[in-house]
Design a protein around this motif. Structure first.
Motif, PDB file in Angstrom:
ATOM      1  N   ASP A  74       0.828  -1.208   0.000  1.00 38.56           N
ATOM      2  CA  ASP A  74       0.000   0.000   0.000  1.00 38.56           C
ATOM      3  C   ASP A  74       0.863   1.259   0.000  1.00 38.56           C
ATOM      4  OD1 ASP A  74      -2.132  -1.735   0.073  1.00 38.56           O
ATOM      5  OD2 ASP A  74      -2.552  -1.436   2.211  1.00 38.56           O
ATOM      6  N   LYS A  75       2.018   1.210   0.673  1.00 41.34           N
ATOM      7  CA  LYS A  75       2.909   2.364   0.702  1.00 41.34           C
ATOM      8  C   LYS A  75       3.481   2.636  -0.683  1.00 41.34           C
ATOM      9  CE  LYS A  75       4.302   5.390   3.748  1.00 41.34           C
ATOM     10  NZ  LYS A  75       3.322   6.199   4.495  1.00 41.34           N
ATOM     11  N   PHE A  76       3.886   1.585  -1.376  1.00 43.67           N
ATOM     12  CA  PHE A  76       4.357   1.753  -2.748  1.00 43.67           C
ATOM     13  C   PHE A  76       3.282   2.421  -3.605  1.00 43.67           C
ATOM     14  CE2 PHE A  76       7.530  -1.914  -2.241  1.00 43.67           C
ATOM     15  CZ  PHE A  76       8.639  -1.089  -2.346  1.00 43.67           C
ATOM     16  N   SER A  77       2.053   1.957  -3.476  1.00 38.24           N
ATOM     17  CA  SER A  77       0.964   2.551  -4.251  1.00 38.24           C
ATOM     18  C   SER A  77       0.736   4.008  -3.867  1.00 38.24           C
ATOM     19  CB  SER A  77      -0.331   1.755  -4.045  1.00 38.24           C
ATOM     20  OG  SER A  77      -0.212   0.440  -4.550  1.00 38.24           O
ATOM     21  N   GLU A  78       0.794   4.299  -2.577  1.00 35.19           N
ATOM     22  CA  GLU A  78       0.622   5.677  -2.108  1.00 35.19           C
ATOM     23  C   GLU A  78       1.666   6.601  -2.718  1.00 35.19           C
ATOM     24  OE1 GLU A  78       1.672   7.918   2.044  1.00 35.19           O
ATOM     25  OE2 GLU A  78       0.524   6.039   2.210  1.00 35.19           O
ATOM     26  N   GLY A  80       2.922   6.355  -5.622  1.00 38.84           N
ATOM     27  CA  GLY A  80       2.744   6.481  -7.062  1.00 38.84           C
ATOM     28  C   GLY A  80       3.330   5.365  -7.889  1.00 38.84           C
ATOM     29  N   LEU A  81       3.858   4.305  -7.248  1.00 44.11           N
ATOM     30  CA  LEU A  81       4.357   3.178  -8.031  1.00 44.11           C
ATOM     31  C   LEU A  81       3.186   2.380  -8.591  1.00 44.11           C
ATOM     32  CD1 LEU A  81       6.844   3.949  -6.118  1.00 44.11           C
ATOM     33  CD2 LEU A  81       7.649   1.635  -6.659  1.00 44.11           C
ATOM     34  N   LYS A  82       3.447   1.607  -9.602  1.00 43.61           N
ATOM     35  CA  LYS A  82       2.415   0.848 -10.295  1.00 43.61           C
ATOM     36  C   LYS A  82       2.575  -0.651 -10.046  1.00 43.61           C
ATOM     37  CE  LYS A  82       1.107   4.749 -12.071  1.00 43.61           C
ATOM     38  NZ  LYS A  82      -0.063   5.451 -11.482  1.00 43.61           N
ATOM     39  N   ASN A  83       1.473  -1.362 -10.299  1.00 44.04           N
ATOM     40  CA  ASN A  83       1.485  -2.824 -10.248  1.00 44.04           C
ATOM     41  C   ASN A  83       1.982  -3.344  -8.905  1.00 44.04           C
ATOM     42  OD1 ASN A  83       1.040  -5.426 -11.292  1.00 44.04           O
ATOM     43  ND2 ASN A  83       3.140  -5.584 -12.063  1.00 44.04           N
ATOM     44  N   THR A 288       6.661  -8.735  -1.669  1.00 47.80           N
ATOM     45  CA  THR A 288       5.997  -7.513  -2.109  1.00 47.80           C
ATOM     46  C   THR A 288       6.728  -6.985  -3.343  1.00 47.80           C
ATOM     47  OG1 THR A 288       5.476  -6.955   0.189  1.00 47.80           O
ATOM     48  CG2 THR A 288       5.227  -5.206  -1.451  1.00 47.80           C
ATOM     49  N   ILE A 289       5.977  -6.710  -4.399  1.00 48.15           N
ATOM     50  CA  ILE A 289       6.545  -6.262  -5.676  1.00 48.15           C
ATOM     51  C   ILE A 289       5.847  -4.968  -6.106  1.00 48.15           C
ATOM     52  CG2 ILE A 289       7.075  -6.884  -8.066  1.00 48.15           C
ATOM     53  CD1 ILE A 289       8.318  -8.823  -6.075  1.00 48.15           C
ATOM     54  N   ALA A 290       6.613  -4.008  -6.624  1.00 46.52           N
ATOM     55  CA  ALA A 290       6.049  -2.783  -7.197  1.00 46.52           C
ATOM     56  C   ALA A 290       7.049  -2.232  -8.200  1.00 46.52           C
ATOM     57  CB  ALA A 290       5.740  -1.752  -6.115  1.00 46.52           C
ATOM     58  N   GLU A 291       6.596  -1.303  -9.062  1.00 50.14           N
ATOM     59  CA  GLU A 291       7.515  -0.838 -10.098  1.00 50.14           C
ATOM     60  C   GLU A 291       7.185   0.562 -10.597  1.00 50.14           C
ATOM     61  OE1 GLU A 291       7.002  -4.146 -12.724  1.00 50.14           O
ATOM     62  OE2 GLU A 291       5.401  -3.171 -13.880  1.00 50.14           O
ATOM     63  N   ILE A 292       8.200   1.168 -11.179  1.00 49.01           N
ATOM     64  CA  ILE A 292       8.051   2.383 -11.965  1.00 49.01           C
ATOM     65  C   ILE A 292       8.153   1.955 -13.420  1.00 49.01           C
ATOM     66  CG2 ILE A 292       9.043   4.641 -12.521  1.00 49.01           C
ATOM     67  CD1 ILE A 292      10.192   4.695  -9.675  1.00 49.01           C
ATOM     68  N   PRO A 293       7.079   2.039 -14.197  1.00 46.84           N
ATOM     69  CA  PRO A 293       7.082   1.460 -15.552  1.00 46.84           C
ATOM     70  C   PRO A 293       8.083   2.145 -16.476  1.00 46.84           C
ATOM     71  CG  PRO A 293       4.842   1.887 -14.794  1.00 46.84           C
ATOM     72  CD  PRO A 293       5.761   2.574 -13.829  1.00 46.84           C
ATOM     73  N   ILE A 326      15.463   1.185   2.903  1.00 44.76           N
ATOM     74  CA  ILE A 326      16.333   1.823   1.914  1.00 44.76           C
ATOM     75  C   ILE A 326      15.809   1.576   0.503  1.00 44.76           C
ATOM     76  CG2 ILE A 326      18.631   1.630   0.856  1.00 44.76           C
ATOM     77  CD1 ILE A 326      19.690   1.232   3.772  1.00 44.76           C
ATOM     78  N   VAL A 327      15.422   0.343   0.212  1.00 49.73           N
ATOM     79  CA  VAL A 327      14.845   0.045  -1.104  1.00 49.73           C
ATOM     80  C   VAL A 327      13.565   0.842  -1.317  1.00 49.73           C
ATOM     81  CG1 VAL A 327      13.734  -1.779  -2.467  1.00 49.73           C
ATOM     82  CG2 VAL A 327      15.915  -2.225  -1.326  1.00 49.73           C
ATOM     83  N   MET A 328      12.717   0.900  -0.299  1.00 51.64           N
ATOM     84  CA  MET A 328      11.481   1.675  -0.418  1.00 51.64           C
ATOM     85  C   MET A 328      11.777   3.165  -0.597  1.00 51.64           C
ATOM     86  SD  MET A 328       9.112  -0.221   2.455  1.00 51.64           S
ATOM     87  CE  MET A 328       7.626   0.727   2.069  1.00 51.64           C
ATOM     88  N   GLU A 329      12.777   3.668   0.115  1.00 51.71           N
ATOM     89  CA  GLU A 329      13.128   5.080  -0.007  1.00 51.71           C
ATOM     90  C   GLU A 329      13.669   5.388  -1.402  1.00 51.71           C
ATOM     91  OE1 GLU A 329      13.952   9.152   1.290  1.00 51.71           O
ATOM     92  OE2 GLU A 329      12.442   7.585   1.639  1.00 51.71           O
ATOM     93  N   ALA A 330      14.465   4.486  -1.968  1.00 46.83           N
ATOM     94  CA  ALA A 330      14.921   4.687  -3.352  1.00 46.83           C
ATOM     95  C   ALA A 330      13.734   4.752  -4.302  1.00 46.83           C
ATOM     96  CB  ALA A 330      15.872   3.560  -3.754  1.00 46.83           C
ATOM     97  N   ALA A 331      12.742   3.900  -4.077  1.00 44.53           N
ATOM     98  CA  ALA A 331      11.526   3.940  -4.891  1.00 44.53           C
ATOM     99  C   ALA A 331      10.790   5.265  -4.711  1.00 44.53           C
ATOM    100  CB  ALA A 331      10.610   2.774  -4.520  1.00 44.53           C
ATOM    101  N   ARG A 332      10.680   5.702  -3.463  1.00 46.56           N
ATOM    102  CA  ARG A 332       9.977   6.967  -3.197  1.00 46.56           C
ATOM    103  C   ARG A 332      10.687   8.147  -3.851  1.00 46.56           C
ATOM    104  NH1 ARG A 332      10.099  11.441  -0.764  1.00 46.56           N
ATOM    105  NH2 ARG A 332      12.235  11.077  -0.058  1.00 46.56           N
TER     106      ARG A 332
END
Length: 525
Positions: A74-78, A80-83, A288-293, A326-332
């Motif tokens: 849910d945090k990844f989605s919040e 703005g990441l997709k899928n 848990t998987i999420a991405e920036i397309p 750290i991985v989540m922060e890089a995504a953010r």
């Protein structure tokens, strides 16, 4: 590293003097934006604090890990990441405990420090019994203890030797240590370690069956650490394979006292109460998987990952909540900068790492490639971690061609000092350029040596470029790793911010390269 790069560059010039390669491009404007977002607007510690203080320890299969899966998705989605989604894999039973009280009641009363071994049952109330030392290392030892264990609490470990602290608890890598890591170690023909683990793996069920048959009340093992640090890791998580007897890991100091009393023919009685429970509603655990397309209909992929699961005695902060944060922060950071990468940037938070890299193993085999099980039936029963790299051939899947590179974070909260090149000489000059904007942050060491024990391995074992960073050790191995003091207090915030910024930059540049990341040959006999 400068010597290594100079040698590689000279070899290139000698071989093809007319076609000197252009240096790997670095987008310094993007680096500035990443540094600004990561240093001045960081959320890495807020992410970690929720993960460790609110959710807490995240043992694979437990409700807490599933809460962490849902929260990170849910945090990844919040952001703005997709899928953003969960991918399950077969694991076994969940387990947790809520109480552990162990006391010596004779020859005197004393509170003892002990925590239950994972995937062992509770005591179903308070139990009391005489302690007996019984070092049982193989089936040959059963005969010595037949008829002697009924109603007893069995001390299964020897006393070991008390450690003498002769090194600083907290340290950073020196220039000399980093230089040593740069020197390439030519591989030896390593002995097959799986035989020793196979014996332990197959002996444990037989040991617990013997103890149950003999009427033992409970088991006590000595923690492998001193200074009252407790590791209580156990691995019998498969459905139908759980022990029938409660067991705890006791602080070495308390445990040795019990042995001394017994050796001096004192009658030692213990009182124990452990409240634990199993969870059998879902035999799967999850990544848990999420991405920036990326651009286009079917772009290539770059990945970063860290294991979300932890052991249960602490809160799993340095191992490996901070890696996940750290991985989540890089995504953010990348999402906040609204990057439009050429390749998809995919983020993975793995489950089951602590029990044998289950989550990343399943993901790699489902998406990228497989290797056959060993012909030896007993060896094939072991977790694949112990044999996967030794069997052939590697069979790749279509997605294998699409993955450019994978980066892993799993060495505590120490700042990034460099990267293990995993024998890929073509990667070294690329990493050297990508580290250029971060020399002021003490990150520049590149070695072609390999490192192990974490989630990049299965990628490597099917021939994909996958890398773990070199990090300052701090007090990770000295006192935090797998112990009850692995908590938020021991995470270094500045180091976590530095690591997230460097990871975000590496991912961005990997996603924007003209060519797919260079590979070494596919593993073969």
């Amino acid at each position: 590293m400068r010597h290594l790069l100079a040698s590689l560059t000279l070899a290139t010039v000698i071989a093809i003097p007319a076609f000197a390669a252009e240096p790997e491009p670095v987008d310094f404007d993007m680096v500035n934006r990443i540094r600004d977002e990561g240093f001045n607007h960081s959320q890495v510690m807020e992410t970690l604090e929720y993960m460790t203080d609110v959710i807490g320890p995240r043992l694979t299969g437990s409700p807490a890990l599933r809460r962490a899966n849902d929260w990170t998705r849910d945090k990844f989605s919040e952001w703005g990441l997709k899928n953003a989604h969960l991918e399950g894999f077969e694991f076994g039973r969940g387990w947790s405990f809520s109480k552990s009280v162990v006391r010596m009641v004779a020859p005197r009363e004393a509170q003892l420090y002990a925590l239950p071994l994972s995937w062992h049952p509770g005591t179903n109330g308070v139990i009391r019994g005489e302690a007996i030392k019984a070092i049982i290392k193989s089936e040959k030892d059963f005969e010595k203890f037949k008829g002697k264990l009924k109603g007893k609490i069995v001390l299964l470990s020897d006393g070991g030797k008390p450690s003498i602290p002769d090194k600083p608890l907290f340290r950073r890598l020196s220039a000399e240590e980093l230089a040593k890591r740069e020197a390439f170690r030519i591989p030896d023909d390593e002995p097959d370690r799986s035989d020793r683990f196979a014996k332990i793996f197959h002996f444990q069920p037989k040991l617990y069956a013997f103890l149950k048959e003999e009427g033992a009340l409970a088991v006590v093992r000595r923690s492998p650490r001193d200074a009252a640090l407790i590791e209580a890791s156990a691995y019998m998580h498969k459905t139908g394979e759980s022990p029938d007897i409660p067991a705890v890991a006791m602080s070495s100091e308390d445990y040795r006292r019990l042995l001394r009393l017994i050796e001096h023919e004192q009658t030692v009685e213990l009182e124990m109460e452990v409240v634990a429970r199993y969870y059998d509603d879902d035999p799967k655990a999850y990544n848990t998987i999420a991405e920036i397309p990326g651009r286009g209909r079917n772009p290539q992929v770059v990945m970063a990952g860290a294991h979300l699961d932890s052991w249960f005695v602490g809160d799993g902060a340095v191992d490996n909540g901070v890696g996940s944060a750290i991985v989540m922060e890089a995504a953010r950071i990348l999402s906040a900068l609204k990057v439009k990468p050429r390749r998809t940037i995919r983020f993975a938070l793995w489950g089951g790492e602590e029990q044998g890299l289950y989550g990343s193993a399943a993901y790699v085999q489902n998406h990228f490639g497989t290797r056959p099980p060993p012909a030896d039936e007993e060896k094939a029963k072991l977790p694949s971690f112990f044999w996967f790299s030794d069997t052939y051939p590697v069979t790749t899947k279509p997605e294998h061609e699409k993955l450019s590179v994978y980066f892993n974070i799993d060495n505590g909260s120490g700042r990034i000092r460099g990267i293990y090149g995993e024998g890929n000489a073509a990667a070294a000059p690329i990493f050297e350029r990508w580290f250029t904007p971060f020399h002021d942050l003490a990150a520049e060491t590149i070695t072609l040596n390999k490192t192990g024990g974490t989630d990049h391995l299965y990628f490597q074992w099917v021939g994909l470029p996958a890398y773990q960073f070199i990090q300052d050790p701090l007090d990770y191995g000295a006192r935090l790793h797998h112990t009850q003091i692995d908590t938020f207090d021991h995470v270094q915030a500045k180091d976590a911010k530095q690591a997230a910024v460097i990871l975000a930059s590496f991912l961005y540049h990997a996603a924007m390269r003209e060519e797919r990341f260079p590979r070494t040959p596919l593993p073969h006999k």
